[in-house]
Scaffold this motif. Structure first.
Motif, PDB file in Angstrom:
ATOM      1  N   GLY A  66       0.828  -1.211   0.000  1.00 50.05           N
ATOM      2  CA  GLY A  66       0.000   0.000   0.000  1.00 50.05           C
ATOM      3  C   GLY A  66       0.859   1.256   0.000  1.00 50.05           C
ATOM      4  O   GLY A  66       0.561   2.236  -0.698  1.00 50.05           O
ATOM      5  N   GLN A  67       1.940   1.243   0.769  1.00 42.86           N
ATOM      6  CA  GLN A  67       2.825   2.397   0.810  1.00 42.86           C
ATOM      7  C   GLN A  67       3.499   2.619  -0.540  1.00 42.86           C
ATOM      8  O   GLN A  67       3.643   3.751  -0.996  1.00 42.86           O
ATOM      9  CB  GLN A  67       3.883   2.208   1.903  1.00 42.86           C
ATOM     10  CG  GLN A  67       3.333   2.325   3.309  1.00 42.86           C
ATOM     11  CD  GLN A  67       4.339   1.917   4.361  1.00 42.86           C
ATOM     12  OE1 GLN A  67       5.072   0.942   4.194  1.00 42.86           O
ATOM     13  NE2 GLN A  67       4.386   2.644   5.458  1.00 42.86           N
ATOM     14  N   ASN A  68       3.901   1.527  -1.175  1.00 42.30           N
ATOM     15  CA  ASN A  68       4.524   1.658  -2.503  1.00 42.30           C
ATOM     16  C   ASN A  68       3.555   2.261  -3.508  1.00 42.30           C
ATOM     17  O   ASN A  68       3.931   3.089  -4.342  1.00 42.30           O
ATOM     18  CB  ASN A  68       4.989   0.282  -3.001  1.00 42.30           C
ATOM     19  CG  ASN A  68       6.180  -0.211  -2.232  1.00 42.30           C
ATOM     20  OD1 ASN A  68       6.876   0.557  -1.584  1.00 42.30           O
ATOM     21  ND2 ASN A  68       6.419  -1.510  -2.275  1.00 42.30           N
ATOM     22  N   THR A  69       2.306   1.828  -3.420  1.00 39.34           N
ATOM     23  CA  THR A  69       1.288   2.343  -4.352  1.00 39.34           C
ATOM     24  C   THR A  69       1.088   3.834  -4.148  1.00 39.34           C
ATOM     25  O   THR A  69       1.035   4.614  -5.109  1.00 39.34           O
ATOM     26  CB  THR A  69      -0.039   1.600  -4.144  1.00 39.34           C
ATOM     27  OG1 THR A  69       0.189   0.198  -4.288  1.00 39.34           O
ATOM     28  CG2 THR A  69      -1.091   2.054  -5.146  1.00 39.34           C
ATOM     29  N   HIS A 133      -6.724  -0.916  -4.174  1.00 37.16           N
ATOM     30  CA  HIS A 133      -5.470  -1.687  -4.179  1.00 37.16           C
ATOM     31  C   HIS A 133      -5.187  -2.278  -2.807  1.00 37.16           C
ATOM     32  O   HIS A 133      -4.576  -3.338  -2.697  1.00 37.16           O
ATOM     33  CB  HIS A 133      -4.302  -0.795  -4.600  1.00 37.16           C
ATOM     34  CG  HIS A 133      -4.424  -0.292  -6.002  1.00 37.16           C
ATOM     35  ND1 HIS A 133      -5.039   0.892  -6.306  1.00 37.16           N
ATOM     36  CD2 HIS A 133      -4.019  -0.818  -7.182  1.00 37.16           C
ATOM     37  CE1 HIS A 133      -5.015   1.085  -7.616  1.00 37.16           C
ATOM     38  NE2 HIS A 133      -4.402   0.059  -8.177  1.00 37.16           N
ATOM     39  N   LEU A 134      -5.591  -1.578  -1.782  1.00 36.51           N
ATOM     40  CA  LEU A 134      -5.371  -2.068  -0.427  1.00 36.51           C
ATOM     41  C   LEU A 134      -6.448  -3.089  -0.056  1.00 36.51           C
ATOM     42  O   LEU A 134      -6.165  -4.114   0.573  1.00 36.51           O
ATOM     43  CB  LEU A 134      -5.430  -0.872   0.531  1.00 36.51           C
ATOM     44  CG  LEU A 134      -4.686  -0.966   1.841  1.00 36.51           C
ATOM     45  CD1 LEU A 134      -3.228  -1.246   1.608  1.00 36.51           C
ATOM     46  CD2 LEU A 134      -4.840   0.352   2.609  1.00 36.51           C
ATOM     47  N   ILE A 135      -7.680  -2.799  -0.480  1.00 41.18           N
ATOM     48  CA  ILE A 135      -8.796  -3.663  -0.107  1.00 41.18           C
ATOM     49  C   ILE A 135      -8.609  -5.068  -0.673  1.00 41.18           C
ATOM     50  O   ILE A 135      -8.901  -6.065  -0.018  1.00 41.18           O
ATOM     51  CB  ILE A 135     -10.133  -3.036  -0.575  1.00 41.18           C
ATOM     52  CG1 ILE A 135     -10.419  -1.761   0.227  1.00 41.18           C
ATOM     53  CG2 ILE A 135     -11.286  -4.020  -0.428  1.00 41.18           C
ATOM     54  CD1 ILE A 135     -11.535  -0.925  -0.322  1.00 41.18           C
ATOM     55  N   VAL A 136      -8.105  -5.141  -1.910  1.00 39.83           N
ATOM     56  CA  VAL A 136      -7.954  -6.477  -2.520  1.00 39.83           C
ATOM     57  C   VAL A 136      -6.883  -7.308  -1.823  1.00 39.83           C
ATOM     58  O   VAL A 136      -6.847  -8.528  -1.978  1.00 39.83           O
ATOM     59  CB  VAL A 136      -7.616  -6.375  -4.034  1.00 39.83           C
ATOM     60  CG1 VAL A 136      -8.745  -5.724  -4.782  1.00 39.83           C
ATOM     61  CG2 VAL A 136      -6.322  -5.665  -4.266  1.00 39.83           C
ATOM     62  N   TYR A 140      -5.536 -11.382   2.419  1.00 38.32           N
ATOM     63  CA  TYR A 140      -4.319 -12.195   2.378  1.00 38.32           C
ATOM     64  C   TYR A 140      -3.247 -11.706   3.346  1.00 38.32           C
ATOM     65  O   TYR A 140      -2.156 -12.277   3.392  1.00 38.32           O
ATOM     66  CB  TYR A 140      -3.775 -12.221   0.950  1.00 38.32           C
ATOM     67  CG  TYR A 140      -4.859 -12.546  -0.044  1.00 38.32           C
ATOM     68  CD1 TYR A 140      -5.367 -11.574  -0.896  1.00 38.32           C
ATOM     69  CD2 TYR A 140      -5.420 -13.817  -0.088  1.00 38.32           C
ATOM     70  CE1 TYR A 140      -6.395 -11.862  -1.780  1.00 38.32           C
ATOM     71  CE2 TYR A 140      -6.451 -14.112  -0.959  1.00 38.32           C
ATOM     72  CZ  TYR A 140      -6.939 -13.137  -1.804  1.00 38.32           C
ATOM     73  OH  TYR A 140      -7.957 -13.426  -2.667  1.00 38.32           O
ATOM     74  N   GLY A 141      -3.539 -10.691   4.086  1.00 36.20           N
ATOM     75  CA  GLY A 141      -2.559 -10.195   5.054  1.00 36.20           C
ATOM     76  C   GLY A 141      -3.125  -8.997   5.782  1.00 36.20           C
ATOM     77  O   GLY A 141      -3.928  -8.260   5.235  1.00 36.20           O
ATOM     78  N   PRO A 142      -2.709  -8.821   7.034  1.00 35.08           N
ATOM     79  CA  PRO A 142      -3.236  -7.683   7.804  1.00 35.08           C
ATOM     80  C   PRO A 142      -2.685  -6.361   7.273  1.00 35.08           C
ATOM     81  O   PRO A 142      -1.609  -6.312   6.678  1.00 35.08           O
ATOM     82  CB  PRO A 142      -2.721  -7.952   9.222  1.00 35.08           C
ATOM     83  CG  PRO A 142      -1.508  -8.774   9.031  1.00 35.08           C
ATOM     84  CD  PRO A 142      -1.717  -9.593   7.796  1.00 35.08           C
ATOM     85  N   VAL A 143      -3.456  -5.323   7.479  1.00 36.21           N
ATOM     86  CA  VAL A 143      -3.060  -3.977   7.066  1.00 36.21           C
ATOM     87  C   VAL A 143      -2.892  -3.134   8.316  1.00 36.21           C
ATOM     88  O   VAL A 143      -3.727  -3.170   9.212  1.00 36.21           O
ATOM     89  CB  VAL A 143      -4.136  -3.340   6.158  1.00 36.21           C
ATOM     90  CG1 VAL A 143      -3.807  -1.875   5.892  1.00 36.21           C
ATOM     91  CG2 VAL A 143      -4.248  -4.110   4.853  1.00 36.21           C
TER      92      VAL A 143
ATOM     93  N   GLN B 543       0.239  -6.381  12.663  1.00 36.99           N
ATOM     94  CA  GLN B 543      -0.340  -5.840  11.439  1.00 36.99           C
ATOM     95  C   GLN B 543       0.703  -5.715  10.333  1.00 36.99           C
ATOM     96  O   GLN B 543       0.356  -5.386   9.204  1.00 36.99           O
ATOM     97  CB  GLN B 543      -0.964  -4.472  11.735  1.00 36.99           C
ATOM     98  CG  GLN B 543      -2.184  -4.563  12.624  1.00 36.99           C
ATOM     99  CD  GLN B 543      -2.727  -3.186  12.987  1.00 36.99           C
ATOM    100  OE1 GLN B 543      -1.969  -2.258  13.257  1.00 36.99           O
ATOM    101  NE2 GLN B 543      -4.023  -3.049  12.996  1.00 36.99           N
ATOM    102  N   ASN B 544       1.961  -5.928  10.672  1.00 35.44           N
ATOM    103  CA  ASN B 544       3.010  -5.898   9.660  1.00 35.44           C
ATOM    104  C   ASN B 544       3.407  -7.293   9.215  1.00 35.44           C
ATOM    105  O   ASN B 544       4.458  -7.482   8.609  1.00 35.44           O
ATOM    106  CB  ASN B 544       4.241  -5.160  10.202  1.00 35.44           C
ATOM    107  CG  ASN B 544       3.956  -3.691  10.442  1.00 35.44           C
ATOM    108  OD1 ASN B 544       3.069  -3.119   9.827  1.00 35.44           O
ATOM    109  ND2 ASN B 544       4.700  -3.098  11.351  1.00 35.44           N
TER     110      ASN B 544
END
Lengths: 259, 586
Positions: A66-69, A133-136, A140-143, B543-544
């Motif tokens: 998300g940060q890269n985006t 982009h983050l929602i999808v 598959y991993g925590p945000v 969360q990371n």
């Protein structure tokens, strides 16, 4: 305030009824989507490879992606911001409607602010759509929502500052293309200010420090994008917006006494 | 006389545009000269030429000058420029004021940019001690590394805030101050932690500590360096130079100079290797002070240093018996007992003797009886065997992960899987009613054998367990405190924890070293903040956690959304809007 809101409403309606805004957003999301997809495929391949025992599993989190985006979107603001603002004032001046608007009972600031907020609203919608982009990735991993919240706040302010700067050029020239090019150049200057500071540091050390603080990178990439909220960074973007809008207002105001 | 036709007497000799050009050029040259540090006369001269040209241009065109000054451009535009300039200056001042307050919030939930609560507590404790000197953290960052500098500054400002200013920080650009970099022996993007001179307030480079700023545990490293620099108290360790014992002057794998150097350099201890005969001073005539302390005759160690046992000026003192395959002379043993009776602290590392008829130092009868009577524990004359190590590895090593709850073993119980390994250890005899704490136990399948003749061939049959052998989770290290004398004792069934080779064993997950160090710290009641640091877990934000695509198909779904649905959805919306407007316009 009513005048400001009236200008704002008018501009928002114009923007969202015009296909240009959709075309700009389409181009942006195609490019961002391509980079995002490449990143995801690389990570997935790395995971497959790790599963087979050939390499280490990737340690990239959804937050990192998300940060890269967001980093990419803010970088592309040097193209997007001029495109969003180039016609706001230039077109009015070229078609002669600016003088008509000047006769209306509203201050120059209301007129300029209304235009600016309309452009910022469009950018906000683009930023909101980028959360897809983050929602999808969430299944598959925590945000890390606090970090992404800070990053989005920074991106929003970054965009606002970029739009305000490019609006200045739209006020200066009637030619939209010239306005767009100069706006793009201005944003690039702010984006690369820390690089200029490196070049200047050899001879003008104290000036280099000041130059660096004037750039976008130290106030976004190093801090807000990483999840650090600093009052000076928020203030920086606010002051850039205020200064740019003030200058734009003055430029628009010169039409009164030039005539 | 006629006037030439081609001369107009009203035209200036030098056109004003050229004079304006000369003005601009001269000012630019003057500015560049000034910024490049040229001679003052050059830059001033250029500025002077520019000013004269400007004045000349004005004098030659007075009407134009008046028009500019009185025209709307100047009255409106000039005012606007002045106001804009003032506004920008005001913004700069406001920004500088707010930036100086360092208002910030770390939302990462990790300890990468702000202090870990455990570290904060350590820093606050250090800062509260008035005897702790001021410390400065110096970061060497070039302007190319300014982003890293900005990020590390977040952490350093936390150190400053938590310490109430006792820990300050500054940044130095090594390109501008290369000598400073050299004086600290640092490299760019490295941090240096240095004490401040109490009188001058300047950083002292001589004992400055270098810290890797890129390490994820950098705040622990910084804090460790601060602790090292601000080591408090007068703590002393006297290692007896016993026959066949381990020497702290020995730098080989079987020496113990690493532990000694760590105590000296990292913790500021006084560490000396002394002759056991120096203990005899404790048996000499002594006088009791009014405050109850015992004044002992000064003795001389093997290095010629004066030693004062049980010195009331010391904050902590311990006598260490580093192995030894022969007993001490009786009078020395008596002196050692006298030392403990007077409240002295002792750590005994028991070694095996080469033959059964030779009693190791730790098992000397008189000493052993005293230890059992006063502390409830003693070393057995045996050999603990772990059958797993014997059959699988063919060694007489005993590995244990069974640690008791005690400050000495705190660091070993933080993480699972930490191991201590002793070669041919003794078991300990712990009295049932004693207050001794067992620090380590062997595995439950271990058993003991009577002391072996290590000079002769040892066969597997000799080592096989028999019905008479004591077996079970056998104590191989213990600690106790005598409530009457206040003396503390640590008994360790093997001398391995002292050895330099333990440093290499750390890579194998064998933490013998901790047992030796922490035994000394506990007996002297040394507040091991560095040890506290080791117990501080790194903040990890769940969360990371890395992303995990369960199967390759999900990637296709994601790509479908971001490459097609989103952008073409937007494009479709635009086309729809255009189409609707087109119809309406039609």
């Amino acid at each position: 305030m009513r005048a400001l809101f009236a200008v704002y409403k008018r501009e928002v309606a114009l923007i969202f009824r015009s296909p240009i805004a959709y075309a700009i957003a389409f181009a942006l999301f195609i490019f961002v989507g391509f980079m995002f997809a490449s990143n995801i495929v690389a990570i997935a391949n790395q995971q497959l490879s790790a599963g087979s025992g050939f390499s280490q599993p990737p340690s990239v989190s959804a937050t990192d992606i998300g940060q890269n985006t967001l980093s990419l979107i803010t970088f592309l603001m040097f193209l997007v911001a001029p495109l969003l603002t180039m016609r706001l004032l230039s077109e009015e001046a070229r078609e002669g409607t600016l003088e008509v608007l000047m006769t209306l009972p509203m201050g120059d600031w209301a007129f300029v602010l209304g235009k600016f907020f309309a452009a910022w609203t469009l950018y906000s919608v683009i930023l909101l759509l980028s959360t897809v982009h983050l929602i999808v990735l969430m299944p598959y991993g925590p945000v890390n929502f606090p970090v992404m919240g800070a990053a989005y706040l920074g991106a929003w302010l970054y965009g606002g500052a970029a739009l305000a700067i490019t609006l200045v050029w739209s006020a200066i020239t009637e030619d939209q293309i010239v306005s767009a090019f100069l706006g793009a150049a201005s944003i690039l200057v702010f984006f690369l200010m820390d690089q200029f500071a490196v070049i200047a540091s050899g001879q003008f050390a104290s000036v280099a420090d000041v130059m660096r603080q004037m750039g976008f990178i130290p106030h976004y990439q190093a801090t807000m994008l990483s999840g650090i909220l600093r009052a000076e960074d928020v203030l920086y973007f606010g002051l850039v917006m205020t200064a740019a809008i003030f200058i734009t207002t003055l430029i628009v105001g010169t039409r009164r006494w030039r005539a | 006389m006629t006037t030439p036709k081609n001369i107009n007497t009203n035209d200036p000799i030098i056109p004003p545009t050229i004079l304006i050009g000369i003005t601009i050029l001269a000012y630019v040259i003057g500015l560049i000269s000034y910024l490049y540090g040229a001679e003052d006369v050059q830059s001033l001269g250029a500025l002077g030429v520019g000013t004269i040209s400007l004045i000349a241009a004005g004098v030659m065109n007075p009407q134009e000058v008046m028009a500019i000054l009185r025209g709307r451009s100047m009255s409106f535009g000039g005012t606007a420029i002045i106001i804009t300039a003032l506004l920008l200056v005001a913004f700069g001042v406001i920004y500088a004021l707010v930036a100086s307050q360092k208002w910030q919030k770390d939302l990462t939930g990790t300890d990468e940019f702000s202090l870990n609560p455990g570290v904060r507590e350590v820093i606050e404790t250090l800062a509260a001690d008035p005897t702790v000197p001021d410390v400065r953290i110096i970061g060497f960052y070039t302007i190319e590394q300014a982003t890293s500098r900005d990020q590390i500054e977040l952490l350093l400002s936390d150190f400053e805030e938590a310490s109430g200013g006792k820990i300050s920080y500054e940044f130095i650009d090594p390109n501008r101050a290369p000598l400073a970099l050299e004086s600290y022996g640092a490299t760019a993007s490295q941090l240096v932690v240095a004490r401040l001179d109490a009188e001058t307030g300047e950083a002292i480079p001589e004992d400055a500590q270098l810290v890797n700023s890129f390490s994820r545990e950098r705040q622990l490293l910084i804090t460790d360096s601060v602790i090292t620099l601000t080591a408090r108290g007068d703590f002393r360790a006297y290692f007896l130079n016993v026959e066949s014992g381990i020497s702290i002057s020995d730098s080989s794998d079987v020496g113990a100079d690493f532990l000694a150097n760590q105590l000296r350099e990292r913790y500021g201890w006084t560490v000396e290797e002394v002759s056991p005969l120096s203990l005899l001073s404790l048996l000499e005539e002594e006088s009791s002070e009014e405050d109850g302390s015992v004044q002992i005759e000064r003795a001389t160690g093997i290095l010629g240093e004066d030693i004062t046992y049980l010195d009331p000026a010391a904050d902590g003192e311990v006598v260490v018996i580093p192995g030894g395959q022969e007993t001490l002379p009786q009078n020395v043993t008596a002196a050692l007992i006298r030392y403990m009776e007077a409240g002295g602290d002792v750590v005994i590392f028991a070694d095996q003797s080469p033959t059964p008829d030779q009693m190791p130092l730790a098992l000397e009868e008189t000493l052993s009886d005293y230890l059992y009577e006063s502390f409830g524990m003693r070393v057995n004359n045996d050999l603990v065997i772990d059958p797993r190590a014997l059959t699988q590895l063919g060694t007489l090593a005993v590995q244990t992960t069974d640690f008791g709850t005690h400050p000495i073993t705190d660091q070993l119980t933080v993480d699972e899987g930490l191991v201590v390994q002793l070669q041919m250890p003794h078991s300990l005899d712990i009295a049932a009613e004693s207050n001794a704490t067992v620090l380590m136990r062997s595995d439950s399948v271990a058993y003991t054998k009577p002391a072996l003749d290590l000079t002769a061939e040892i066969t597997m049959e000799m080592l096989q367990q028999t019905r008479d052998d004591v077996s079970g989770a056998l104590p191989i290290a213990a600690a106790a405190e005598n409530p009457e004398t206040g003396s503390r004792l640590v008994l360790i069934g093997g001398a391995d924890p002292l050895l330099n080779v333990n440093i290499q064993l750390l890579n194998l997950g064998i933490f013998n070293y901790i047992i030796a160090q922490e035994s000394l710290f506990w007996t002297t009641d040394y507040e091991n903040m560095a040890g506290t640091l080791a117990n501080i877990p790194t903040l990890v934000n769940e969360q990371n956690a890395p992303i995990n695509f369960a199967n390759p198909g999900v990637v296709n779904t994601i790509n479908l959304v971001v490459l097609f649905i989103l952008p073409f959805g937007i494009l479709g919306s635009g086309i729809f809007v255009w189409w609707v407007r087109r119809e309406r316009a039609a």
